[in-house]
Design a protein around this motif. Structure first.
Motif, PDB file in Angstrom:
ATOM      1  N   ASP A 191       0.822  -1.215   0.000  1.00  0.00           N
ATOM      2  CA  ASP A 191       0.000   0.000   0.000  1.00  0.00           C
ATOM      3  C   ASP A 191       0.860   1.271   0.000  1.00  0.00           C
ATOM      4  OD1 ASP A 191      -2.296  -1.544   0.028  1.00  0.00           O
ATOM      5  OD2 ASP A 191      -2.377  -1.589   2.223  1.00  0.00           O
ATOM      6  N   GLY A 192       1.938   1.270  -0.762  1.00  0.00           N
ATOM      7  CA  GLY A 192       2.791   2.443  -0.865  1.00  0.00           C
ATOM      8  C   GLY A 192       3.800   2.592   0.260  1.00  0.00           C
ATOM      9  N   LYS A 193       3.775   1.712   1.253  1.00  0.00           N
ATOM     10  CA  LYS A 193       4.714   1.790   2.369  1.00  0.00           C
ATOM     11  C   LYS A 193       5.749   0.680   2.236  1.00  0.00           C
ATOM     12  CE  LYS A 193       1.322   2.762   5.897  1.00  0.00           C
ATOM     13  NZ  LYS A 193       0.966   2.330   7.233  1.00  0.00           N
ATOM     14  N   THR A 194       6.987   1.004   2.555  1.00  0.00           N
ATOM     15  CA  THR A 194       8.047   0.000   2.543  1.00  0.00           C
ATOM     16  C   THR A 194       8.171  -0.562   3.954  1.00  0.00           C
ATOM     17  OG1 THR A 194       9.194   1.170   0.799  1.00  0.00           O
ATOM     18  CG2 THR A 194      10.470  -0.423   2.043  1.00  0.00           C
ATOM     19  N   GLU A 195       8.056  -1.886   4.067  1.00  0.00           N
ATOM     20  CA  GLU A 195       8.123  -2.569   5.361  1.00  0.00           C
ATOM     21  C   GLU A 195       9.087  -3.735   5.261  1.00  0.00           C
ATOM     22  OE1 GLU A 195       4.202  -3.832   6.371  1.00  0.00           O
ATOM     23  OE2 GLU A 195       3.371  -1.819   6.250  1.00  0.00           O
TER      24      GLU A 195
END
Length: 90
Positions: A50-54
Motif C-alpha cells: 500500500d505504498g509503504k516499505t516494510e
C-alpha cells in the motif's frame, strides 16, 4: 527425506513460502540445512505494501530463510517440546 519446518510468517496468506499454511517442506542438501533466498521479497529484505516499505514478513528483513533456525512454536505442543528437551535433552 523432506522435513516440515515452521514458517517465520506465522501463517500470513501472502507468504510465497508456505502459502499461509504455517509450515513449508524442506529437504536438506548434501551440505545440510542451508539458508536460501526468501521467495516473498526475492532477497530484497523489504516489501512495498500500500505504498509503504516494510520489512519482509517471511524472512523478517534478513533476505534469506534459514530452515535450521525456525521460529519457536508458542503453542502447547511447543511448550511440551521445550520441557521434554530440558529433562531429556535433544
Amino acid at each position: 527425506m523432506p522435513h516440515h519446518v515452521l514458517c517465520p510468517c506465522r501463517g500470513n496468506p501472502d507468504c510465497k513460502l508456505c502459502l499461509g499454511t504455517k509450515v513449508y517442506t524442506y529437504e536438506p542438501t548434501d551440505r545440510g540445512w542451508m539458508p536460501f533466498p526468501c521467495p516473498t521479497c526475492e532477497g530484497k529484505k523489504e516489501l512495498t505494501i500500500d505504498g509503504k516499505t516494510e520489512p519482509c514478513f517471511t524472512c523478517l528483513g534478513a533476505g534469506t530463510v534459514d530452515p535450521a533456525n525456525p521460529p519457536r512454536d508458542t503453542s502447547t505442543r511447543g511448550f511440551i517440546r521445550d520441557v521434554w528437551r530440558i529433562f531429556f535433552g535433544g
